[in-house]
Design a protein around this motif. Structure first.
Motif, PDB file in Angstrom:
ATOM      1  N   TYR B 515      17.979   0.405  10.812  1.00 25.97           N
ATOM      2  CA  TYR B 515      16.837  -0.182  10.118  1.00 25.97           C
ATOM      3  C   TYR B 515      16.963   0.091   8.628  1.00 25.97           C
ATOM      4  N   ASP B 516      16.983  -0.977   7.819  1.00 22.66           N
ATOM      5  CA  ASP B 516      16.982  -0.828   6.366  1.00 22.66           C
ATOM      6  C   ASP B 516      15.623  -0.300   5.918  1.00 22.66           C
ATOM      7  N   PRO B 517      15.580   0.395   4.746  1.00 24.89           N
ATOM      8  CA  PRO B 517      14.297   0.994   4.333  1.00 24.89           C
ATOM      9  C   PRO B 517      13.343   0.025   3.647  1.00 24.89           C
ATOM     10  N   PHE B 518      13.756  -1.214   3.386  1.00 25.93           N
ATOM     11  CA  PHE B 518      12.844  -2.181   2.754  1.00 25.93           C
ATOM     12  C   PHE B 518      12.709  -3.448   3.591  1.00 25.93           C
ATOM     13  N   THR B 519      11.478  -3.957   3.723  1.00 21.86           N
ATOM     14  CA  THR B 519      11.301  -5.316   4.229  1.00 21.86           C
ATOM     15  C   THR B 519      10.975  -6.213   3.033  1.00 21.86           C
ATOM     16  N   THR B 520      11.009  -7.513   3.267  1.00 16.75           N
ATOM     17  CA  THR B 520      10.883  -8.459   2.155  1.00 16.75           C
ATOM     18  C   THR B 520       9.921  -9.597   2.502  1.00 16.75           C
ATOM     19  N   LEU B 521       9.560 -10.325   1.459  1.00 19.03           N
ATOM     20  CA  LEU B 521       8.714 -11.499   1.606  1.00 19.03           C
ATOM     21  C   LEU B 521       9.376 -12.515   2.550  1.00 19.03           C
ATOM     22  N   ARG B 522      10.699 -12.640   2.446  1.00 22.83           N
ATOM     23  CA  ARG B 522      11.475 -13.490   3.360  1.00 22.83           C
ATOM     24  C   ARG B 522      11.152 -13.128   4.802  1.00 22.83           C
ATOM     25  N   GLY B 523      11.049 -11.814   5.074  1.00 23.83           N
ATOM     26  CA  GLY B 523      10.755 -11.350   6.425  1.00 23.83           C
ATOM     27  C   GLY B 523       9.349 -11.714   6.873  1.00 23.83           C
ATOM     28  N   VAL B 524       8.405 -11.764   5.916  1.00 23.31           N
ATOM     29  CA  VAL B 524       7.036 -12.192   6.257  1.00 23.31           C
ATOM     30  C   VAL B 524       7.095 -13.623   6.782  1.00 23.31           C
ATOM     31  N   VAL B 525       7.805 -14.483   6.063  1.00 19.13           N
ATOM     32  CA  VAL B 525       7.908 -15.893   6.453  1.00 19.13           C
ATOM     33  C   VAL B 525       8.655 -16.015   7.791  1.00 19.13           C
ATOM     34  N   GLU B 526       9.684 -15.210   7.953  1.00 18.73           N
ATOM     35  CA  GLU B 526      10.487 -15.232   9.190  1.00 18.73           C
ATOM     36  C   GLU B 526       9.625 -14.925  10.411  1.00 18.73           C
ATOM     37  N   ASP B 563       7.267  -3.585   2.521  1.00 23.73           N
ATOM     38  CA  ASP B 563       7.000  -2.200   2.927  1.00 23.73           C
ATOM     39  C   ASP B 563       8.296  -1.401   2.813  1.00 23.73           C
ATOM     40  N   PHE B 564       8.177  -0.079   2.772  1.00 18.19           N
ATOM     41  CA  PHE B 564       9.406   0.726   2.737  1.00 18.19           C
ATOM     42  C   PHE B 564       9.250   2.032   3.506  1.00 18.19           C
ATOM     43  N   LEU B 565      10.404   2.595   3.857  1.00 14.50           N
ATOM     44  CA  LEU B 565      10.471   3.831   4.640  1.00 14.50           C
ATOM     45  C   LEU B 565      10.835   5.004   3.754  1.00 14.50           C
ATOM     46  N   THR B 566      10.197   6.161   4.021  1.00 11.95           N
ATOM     47  CA  THR B 566      10.634   7.397   3.376  1.00 11.95           C
ATOM     48  C   THR B 566      10.734   8.487   4.445  1.00 11.95           C
ATOM     49  N   THR B 567      11.390   9.586   4.060  1.00 12.16           N
ATOM     50  CA  THR B 567      11.622  10.670   5.022  1.00 12.16           C
ATOM     51  C   THR B 567      10.469  11.662   5.079  1.00 12.16           C
ATOM     52  N   HIS B 568       9.337  11.375   4.421  1.00 12.51           N
ATOM     53  CA  HIS B 568       8.243  12.357   4.362  1.00 12.51           C
ATOM     54  C   HIS B 568       7.703  12.727   5.738  1.00 12.51           C
ATOM     55  N   ASP B 569       7.351  13.988   5.856  1.00 12.21           N
ATOM     56  CA  ASP B 569       6.741  14.538   7.067  1.00 12.21           C
ATOM     57  C   ASP B 569       5.236  14.305   6.963  1.00 12.21           C
ATOM     58  N   SER B 570       4.786  13.142   7.437  1.00 12.12           N
ATOM     59  CA  SER B 570       3.366  12.796   7.308  1.00 12.12           C
ATOM     60  C   SER B 570       2.737  12.638   8.683  1.00 12.12           C
ATOM     61  N   THR B 571       1.420  12.562   8.731  1.00  5.29           N
ATOM     62  CA  THR B 571       0.728  12.309  10.006  1.00  5.29           C
ATOM     63  C   THR B 571      -0.625  11.669   9.700  1.00  5.29           C
ATOM     64  N   ASN B 572      -1.421  11.444  10.749  1.00  6.10           N
ATOM     65  CA  ASN B 572      -2.776  10.908  10.548  1.00  6.10           C
ATOM     66  C   ASN B 572      -3.466  11.650   9.419  1.00  6.10           C
ATOM     67  N   GLY B 573      -4.158  10.920   8.558  1.00 14.23           N
ATOM     68  CA  GLY B 573      -4.815  11.550   7.431  1.00 14.23           C
ATOM     69  C   GLY B 573      -4.008  11.312   6.169  1.00 14.23           C
ATOM     70  N   ASN B 574      -2.697  11.039   6.343  1.00 11.64           N
ATOM     71  CA  ASN B 574      -1.871  10.688   5.192  1.00 11.64           C
ATOM     72  C   ASN B 574      -2.010   9.210   4.832  1.00 11.64           C
ATOM     73  N   SER B 575      -2.655   8.450   5.710  1.00 13.64           N
ATOM     74  CA  SER B 575      -2.834   7.033   5.380  1.00 13.64           C
ATOM     75  C   SER B 575      -3.597   6.932   4.082  1.00 13.64           C
ATOM     76  N   GLY B 576      -3.057   6.187   3.144  1.00 17.04           N
ATOM     77  CA  GLY B 576      -3.669   6.069   1.832  1.00 17.04           C
ATOM     78  C   GLY B 576      -3.050   7.000   0.811  1.00 17.04           C
ATOM     79  N   SER B 577      -2.175   7.906   1.259  1.00 13.85           N
ATOM     80  CA  SER B 577      -1.533   8.815   0.306  1.00 13.85           C
ATOM     81  C   SER B 577      -0.720   8.012  -0.707  1.00 13.85           C
ATOM     82  N   PRO B 578      -0.874   8.323  -2.004  1.00 10.28           N
ATOM     83  CA  PRO B 578      -0.028   7.656  -2.990  1.00 10.28           C
ATOM     84  C   PRO B 578       1.420   8.134  -2.850  1.00 10.28           C
TER      85      PRO B 578
END
Lengths: 639, 639
Positions: B515-526, B563-578
């Motif tokens: 899985y690549d770490p970025f999705t694109t507008l092209r993927g939205v249309v797809e 959207d993009f992926l990072t390696t951060h160790d997050s969980t519920n409550g992190n939604s909205g984290s900058p």
């Protein structure tokens, strides 16, 4: 050869010695000896004044003459050859000479959980983890000529054979495949694509699904039936999944609209040249009318074909048609009833018994009769109307469901009681009767076949006229395609041998996803749930956990490679094609295409179309560590 | 604020001026001012002779004292602060001082087809294409202090704010997140894992699915109900999908067995040292007995909690408990009933009305009553038994289904007719009554809550005793974990602020897939099918086809990143984290984790666990090209 007691499909089979090998019933090995362009000889049989049907028949007869003469010539040279003329879009005809080896035996097949790992779930899918291979051996008479099965036969020794490349193949490496791809349709008009999309796939998939549901029901009821119908169900499921994918591809790539756009574009290009313009429009108009005519009978012919090609009624129709054909001179017969085909027909009639399940046979026939009873005016089957009039006197044939259903059941009771065709002895006996003697048997299925015969013949003639017309139009169309596309158009697949080049390469099935070109043993274990179709043997899990890779390990993957992707343009018929490296050594065996690419039969997409092969290193690892097939490995000079 | 007529959830919302902003009911902004270690002050309230329940109560009371004193101190300094002591596994206690901003308003939210593109299908999944963001604005009184909603309020001006990084972020780049992850369980014993696996997830998911099916039915029946229950259904579905994934992760990683293996390994290591050995085994035995005791009441407590925490019965229980608590001094109350919480409670009681659907409320209560009626001996709910004895005299309570079902329906008819709690005016009125006055109302739901009260208290005391015991055992266990793992163990998440470092990185979810770490507008249309949840506006498809990327184009992707992926160790409550780059500039907003990683709450896997964020460039592109939110962009200094 599988039975509920001796289930080779499920448990696999390994002949430890040659004497243990069992006949691979229904399998034939064709070995190409020569090929020769015979276009002039074939087309000299046609005249421009012929109707399409006349033209078709003239070409058909000339082909048979050429084949027969070629076989006679080979016979004089002491070779028992099988000759076949193949048609390249009506523009070229090639004569192929084969050795046709009929004594084929099974040496080694892995168990289903390994060979068909992932089953229907993974079929056409990537990532894939199936060891889809079998080892067969062809035998010939001691004089080297093709022969029926006999203990006296000896293994066939080809002039050339492939050597195994023990190091396998790598990502990006060049690869060749040799095979017999059945058919592609790369250069169709938008009218033809419309026919495939709306009539072909949609209706055929719907019908196939009805059959699968009947076969599934039969399999659930009875283990014996399950074994008997397994092969047919697998074929139907394969067909459904492939053609559903093709339909999705038609939509995804917007094939029909894009082709129509191309046709309009070409129309604009020839606008300035009145002669070219008139020719182009006349050609397109001819295609349009051809497909419109065919659409009138499409559903009727589809149902009739399905009813009379398979099952007990298929056997009855075969025997009945043979009783008529056998009275004709060989060259006047339909090609499948020519003298040289009779041994295969006879084999087929015997083998039918192994897949015959009376309950589902009857349920499928009933379903098809009901579909025919519901055909609209103008497409109705006269013979079925006659039956309905007889069993439902005074009622509208497509009227209330319950009385029709009950009446059909009663009719089918009589039909299945009144036949002897449900045993192979009886079928083979009837196969040898003259037409009059056969009719005198008053067998219920033969009588049904006889009543349908005229309409089957009409459908056949419709098809021949269509093919004859296409044989004239297609070469003209291909001229335009070649000129307008600006590069040589390679021919469509037509079941003749084709050598394909490509490379090992992954692909991106959708945004942000990349598929690597190799799967691994680790992946087999990862998918393992213990429940079919993901139930690999416990021994494999242990071997994988212990990293027992032996000489089959790939250094980059640090694992045994299982399946791999290549960019080859392959299709049905390529299954089993050897995959060769640049030195012509065997690195794998092609067995599938990816789901994103099944519409590749109609338009090849370099970014998405991939072939799926089993890696030779996995074949050897399974043979070596899982099945202990030392004798096979020795013969491959691996041990 | 959504209603069927003014459906902001579906159609989005953009306030073109500040005056157009609408209250974000139920939303509160906490701004951290200071934090201080108060461990000594808290633990000085305990003595080693205390029972677990006594210990829990002593700590609880001391925390309230410390919080109250801190708020009083801030008040003297002219600051209207909210103070909270957080517990770090019983070993450390930290006092946080917040500004609690209660006047929060909605400035801009994209429409659901963009913001929630992919809906439940894509929830927790990668590749993801959701623009999961909203713009809210917090307001304060003109003097800068927190205040209730008022036209006179002015926008809050923080000491610091984040600047947008218009160039976004790249694959492999360093990133920081700041957030308030709710809870992780990285250092549990195998006994605790067993409880989560067999009791927690399995039973809770089953119960949640029953509720979703009831809410779906209600939504199908009535559009008004659909809007009212949308939020709750989304939460439940989210919970189900997450916890199903956690269960799969428990199996995939074999968490429980591996933890038990670790415990056995540690046992072997201390074998030689009698003192350490005895201490270790005593500790493990204490954990074991703690979880065994809890298992006895697990199902009963789960059902009681679900029945009395939500719905109309939840409102009744809240009002009834408050009528008892309000007579106590502030420090003696359950913390959620302390003086400073009452405005929030009152808001909650008003807001309840917006999500209240009588039909599904009743169906869920009925389902829970039936589940309670089927509890085994020893776990039975006395109050429910009393009801059953009354409505089914002389019958076995878990007897034949039909009479019990009909009797329950009759009981519920009376229950829902006999209450005034179904309007917010009535609920708020009862909220303010004294205990005696409330009981005199003879409201049917209040009476039901009163009959359940004792058993709810017993459950609460069981939980407090359990927590009190854990507070003693956990620090000892953490010592072992830290010593044996050979590196410092970072604390579990506990809803306090955490700064996380990581990088942008893809991952391999399974064999042969990357899985690549970025999705694109092209993927939205797809993905766009035109049917929810994949129905992006036609305008977006046109913009994407025309490659109208503006300044938001990523050069490598040649597209707008979504959207993009990072390696951060997050969980519920992190939604909205900058998500910040190395210069502390805003590059995205975290909103989810990947499905393969939801068991990360119990064991973090560097290869598989990923956080999912919306790229700031997509936020700006949507605001700019799709929604024309010039005022928002201007405020972000982008235009």
């Amino acid at each position: 050869m599988s039975t509920p007691e001796n289930n080779y499909i499920e448990h696999g089979f390994l002949a430890k010695t040659r004497a243990d090998e069992v006949p691979a019933l229904g399998y034939t090995a064709y070995v190409i000896d020569t090929c020769e362009d015979v276009t002039g000889r074939i087309l000299s049989a046609t005249r421009s004044s012929m109707t399409p049907l006349q033209r078709y028949k003239a070409i058909d007869r000339r082909i048979k003459q050429v084949e027969k003469a070629a076989e006679a010539r080979q016979k004089k040279r002491g070779m028992d050859a099988y000759c076949e003329v193949s048609d390249f879009a009506g523009a070229r005809y090639i004569l192929y000479t084969f050795l046709k080896l009929r004594d084929v035996r099974v040496a080694y097949v892995p168990s289903r959980p390994i060979g068909e790992y992932g089953g229907e779930t993974d079929n056409w899918m990537w990532p894939r983890h199936a060891a889809d291979f079998s080892f067969l051996r062809a035998y010939v008479a001691p004089d080297g000529q093709p022969a029926e099965f006999s203990k006296a036969n000896v293994p066939y020794r080809p002039k050339r054979y492939l050597r195994v490349a023990p190091e396998g193949i790598k990502d990006g490496e060049f690869a060749l495949i040799i095979g017999f791809p059945r058919v592609t349709h790369r250069y169709l008009t938008s009218y033809a694509l419309a026919e495939y999309e709306t009539l072909g796939f949609l209706q055929e998939v719907k019908l196939s699904k009805q059959m699968v549901s009947i076969l599934e029901h039969a399999s659930d009821e009875d283990l014996g039936a399950a074994v008997r119908v397994a092969g047919r169900m697998k074929n139907l499921n394969n067909y459904i999944k492939k053609n559903t994918g093709v339909l999705e591809g038609f939509k995804r790539f917007d094939l029909r609209a894009r082709r129509a756009e191309q046709e309009r574009w070409w129309a604009r290009r020839v606008e300035a040249d009145p002669a070219a313009r008139d020719k182009y429009h006349a050609l397109l108009a001819a295609f349009k009318s051809l497909y419109e005519t065919r659409a009138l009978y499409a559903t009727k012919d589809l149902l009739l074909e399905n009813a009379t090609d398979t099952g007990l009624l298929g056997q009855a129709m075969l025997i009945y048609r043979w009783s008529i054909e056998k009275a004709k001179p060989d060259l006047d017969r339909e090609s499948k009833f020519m003298e040289r085909e009779i041994p295969d027909l006879r084999d087929g009639i015997a083998i039918f018994q192994r897949g015959f399940d009376p309950a589902s046979d009857r349920a499928i026939l009933k379903m098809l009769l009901k579909e025919m009873a519901d055909l609209p005016e103008g497409q109705r089957v006269r013979a079925v109307d006659a039956i309905l009039a007889q069993i439902l006197p005074g009622k509208s044939p497509s009227g209330e469901e319950t009385p029709r259903d009950a009446a059909l059941d009663k009719y089918l009771d009589g039909l299945y009681l009144g036949t002897g065709l449900d045993t192979d002895e009886e079928r083979l006996k009837m196969f040898d009767l003259s037409h009059d003697a056969l009719v005198k048997q008053a067998d219920s299925f033969i009588a049904l076949a006889a009543s349908l015969f005229d309409e089957i013949q009409e459908g056949l003639d419709r098809r021949k006229a269509f093919e004859g017309a296409l044989d004239v139009l297609t070469p003209q169309w291909m001229e335009i395609v070649t000129r307008e596309s600006g590069h040589p158009a390679y021919p469509d697949a037509n079941s003749t041998m084709r050598l394909n080049y490509g490379v090992v390469r992954g692909y991106s099935p959708r945004d942000a996803v990349w598929y690597d070109p190799f799967t691994t043993l680790r992946g087999v274990v990862e998918k393992n749930t213990g429940v079919p179709p993901f139930n690999c043997p416990a021994r494999m899990v242990e071997l994988a956990r212990a990293k027992t890779y032996g000489p089959y390990r790939d250094a980059i993957l640090d694992d045994v490679p299982v399946d791999f992707l290549t960019t080859h343009d392959s299709t049905n018929g390529n299954s089993g094609s050897p995959v060769l490296n640049a030195r012509g050594e065997l690195v794998g065996c092609l067995f599938d295409g990816n789901y994103e690419a099944v519409s590749g039969d109609f338009a090849f997409d370099e970014d998405l179309n991939r072939s799926i092969s089993v890696d030779i290193r996995y074949v050897l690892w399974v043979a070596d560590y899982v099945d202990g097939a030392e004798n096979i490995l020795r013969e491959l000079q691996r041990k």
